[in-house]
Design an enzyme around this catalytic site. Structure first.
Site, PDB file in Angstrom:
ATOM      1  N   GLY A 271      48.691  35.534  40.977  1.00  0.00           N
ATOM      2  CA  GLY A 271      49.116  35.196  42.225  1.00  0.00           C
ATOM      3  C   GLY A 271      50.263  36.725  42.122  1.00  0.00           C
ATOM      4  O   GLY A 271      50.107  37.556  43.002  1.00  0.00           O
ATOM      5  N   ALA A 272      51.065  36.836  41.161  1.00  0.00           N
ATOM      6  CA  ALA A 272      52.089  38.077  41.071  1.00  0.00           C
ATOM      7  C   ALA A 272      51.285  39.311  41.329  1.00  0.00           C
ATOM      8  O   ALA A 272      51.586  40.121  41.602  1.00  0.00           O
ATOM      9  CB  ALA A 272      53.180  37.779  40.238  1.00  0.00           C
TER      10      ALA A 272
ATOM     11  N   ASN B   3      33.998  37.148  40.081  1.00  0.00           N
ATOM     12  CA  ASN B   3      33.378  38.033  39.232  1.00  0.00           C
ATOM     13  C   ASN B   3      32.202  37.251  38.871  1.00  0.00           C
ATOM     14  O   ASN B   3      31.777  36.185  39.170  1.00  0.00           O
ATOM     15  CB  ASN B   3      34.079  38.640  38.080  1.00  0.00           C
ATOM     16  CG  ASN B   3      34.411  37.299  37.105  1.00  0.00           C
ATOM     17  OD1 ASN B   3      33.891  36.440  37.162  1.00  0.00           O
ATOM     18  ND2 ASN B   3      35.596  37.548  36.529  1.00  0.00           N
TER      19      ASN B   3
ATOM     20  N   GLY C 140      32.591  44.570  37.565  1.00  0.00           N
ATOM     21  CA  GLY C 140      33.446  45.638  36.688  1.00  0.00           C
ATOM     22  C   GLY C 140      33.011  47.217  37.182  1.00  0.00           C
ATOM     23  O   GLY C 140      32.768  47.325  38.243  1.00  0.00           O
TER      24      GLY C 140
ATOM     25  N   GLY D  79      30.484  47.719  39.755  1.00  0.00           N
ATOM     26  CA  GLY D  79      30.815  47.625  41.212  1.00  0.00           C
ATOM     27  C   GLY D  79      30.700  46.261  41.799  1.00  0.00           C
ATOM     28  O   GLY D  79      31.030  45.377  41.164  1.00  0.00           O
TER      29      GLY D  79
ATOM     30  N   THR E 229      42.855  43.650  31.332  1.00  0.00           N
ATOM     31  CA  THR E 229      43.576  42.751  32.033  1.00  0.00           C
ATOM     32  C   THR E 229      44.305  43.135  33.430  1.00  0.00           C
ATOM     33  O   THR E 229      44.756  44.229  33.708  1.00  0.00           O
ATOM     34  CB  THR E 229      44.981  42.238  31.213  1.00  0.00           C
ATOM     35  OG1 THR E 229      44.440  42.378  29.641  1.00  0.00           O
ATOM     36  CG2 THR E 229      45.751  41.408  31.604  1.00  0.00           C
TER      37      THR E 229
ATOM     38  N   ASP F  63      42.553  41.281  39.330  1.00  0.00           N
ATOM     39  CA  ASP F  63      43.630  41.340  40.529  1.00  0.00           C
ATOM     40  C   ASP F  63      43.921  42.519  41.203  1.00  0.00           C
ATOM     41  O   ASP F  63      44.259  42.520  42.354  1.00  0.00           O
ATOM     42  CB  ASP F  63      44.883  40.849  39.751  1.00  0.00           C
ATOM     43  CG  ASP F  63      44.921  39.305  38.871  1.00  0.00           C
ATOM     44  OD1 ASP F  63      44.081  38.686  39.544  1.00  0.00           O
ATOM     45  OD2 ASP F  63      45.257  39.275  38.037  1.00  0.00           O
TER      46      ASP F  63
ATOM     47  N   GLY G 263      45.360  51.645  32.097  1.00  0.00           N
ATOM     48  CA  GLY G 263      46.754  51.404  31.536  1.00  0.00           C
ATOM     49  C   GLY G 263      46.704  50.121  30.833  1.00  0.00           C
ATOM     50  O   GLY G 263      45.749  49.289  30.894  1.00  0.00           O
TER      51      GLY G 263
ATOM     52  N   SER H 143      49.788  48.290  35.153  1.00  0.00           N
ATOM     53  CA  SER H 143      48.729  49.356  35.369  1.00  0.00           C
ATOM     54  C   SER H 143      48.200  49.182  37.006  1.00  0.00           C
ATOM     55  O   SER H 143      47.117  50.070  37.173  1.00  0.00           O
ATOM     56  CB  SER H 143      47.573  48.731  34.486  1.00  0.00           C
ATOM     57  OG  SER H 143      47.250  47.357  34.738  1.00  0.00           O
TER      58      SER H 143
END
Length: 308
Positions: free
Chosen positions: A39-40, A182, A215, A218, A241, A245, A278, A284
């Protein structure tokens, strides 16, 4: 405005040469504590992509909750609503990242599991004042359902990122305008290893639009029988990671802006790719300028060479 309803975590990240097998111990080369929770992460991704973002989440009454509260106050969110639970600790995620950027993640939901449908109902004015609702599944399923129900009732575009994947009823799916699994999540939801087929199956269950992310490969978009492939972007990957999101947050931002869906997915693909360049999740998340610059670079590559 986008309203994100979801989780907040402290991430404990260990870098390893390779991910361990079952029952195996491997040595780590680097440890970092950072901020996460789907969520964050998605709220910050949407804000950095240019949207006004309200965020509803529940923290524990502990030191980690205080750290997250202070951190989110500095992230440019329009209105963070951070509830507290006196009995459960703030959520924690333990993340292993290998040299190629692949990861394994275990999440202890803690206070995220105590975000209730009543909490959502008590902040109905946030939903009524938004254009897009974005939710994930690190909070209770009944809370996800209530948020989607209110979002639909208030005329919002509802986006569900079904991660981590869990069985979803037709009643819930019919409340979703855009579903963004995904490849792995799409397979878990449908049983199909083919992302195009999985997308068709999910629209057949009542979802308005399905976007299966792959990923660097696409994303596959369908609103029915026809499937459109929107190519991804390749960058030098350090840590994957938070890439999903970044995709979801950037997609919600573009949808709220009124961008056509294929172009919105292209922006989201760019955001997801840039997030892998990043370390960490929220650290990132790319800015709108970064996303647009990467999209423009593809347009330049597609331009025919000038004749001399």
């Amino acid at each position: 405005m986008i309203l994100v309803v979801g989780s907040s975590n402290i991430d404990l990240v260990v870098s390893v040469d390779r991910l361990p097998g079952r029952g195996e111990t491997v040595l780590g080369s680097r440890f970092a504590q950072s901020f996460g929770g789907k969520g964050a992460n998605q709220a910050i991704a949407a804000a950095r992509a240019g949207a006004d973002v309200a965020f509803l989440s529940k923290l524990g009454a502990d030191a980690n909750g205080l750290l997250i509260e202070r951190h989110l106050a500095e992230q440019g969110l329009l209105r963070p609503i951070l509830l507290r639970d006196a009995e459960f600790p703030t959520g924690v995620a333990m993340i292993l990242v290998d040299h190629s950027g692949e990861n394994q993640i275990a999440v202890v939901p803690g206070s995220n599991g105590r975000l209730t449908p009543t909490d959502v109902l008590q902040h109905r004015e946030l939903i009524a004042g938004a254009r897009v609702l974005l939710v994930q599944m690190e909070i209770p399923l009944e809370t996800v359902l209530e948020a989607l129900r209110l979002g639909r009732e208030c005329g919002l575009t509802t986006i569900l990122n079904p991660a981590p994947a869990a069985p979803l009823t037709p009643d819930l799916l019919r409340l979703v305008d855009i579903l963004t699994p995904n490849e792995t999540e799409a397979q878990m939801l449908t049983g199909s290893t083919d992302p195009e087929e999985a997308a068709r199956i999910l629209t057949g269950r009542g979802v308005g639009t399905v976007v299966v992310t792959c990923g660097p490969g696409g994303a596959f978009l369908t609103t029915g029988n026809d499937v459109i492939h929107v190519p991804g972007f390749r960058v030098e990957t350090i840590d994957s990671t938070g890439a999903g999101d970044a995709f979801s947050g950037a997609l919600a931002s573009a949808v709220a802006e009124g961008v056509p869906l294929t172009s919105a997915i292209e922006r989201a693909n760019a955001a997801g790719a840039l997030a892998t360049a990043g370390r960490g999740a929220q650290e990132s998340m790319p800015t709108k300028d970064d996303i647009e610059q990467l999209c423009r670079s593809r347009m330049r590559e597609m331009e025919p060479p000038q004749r001399s």
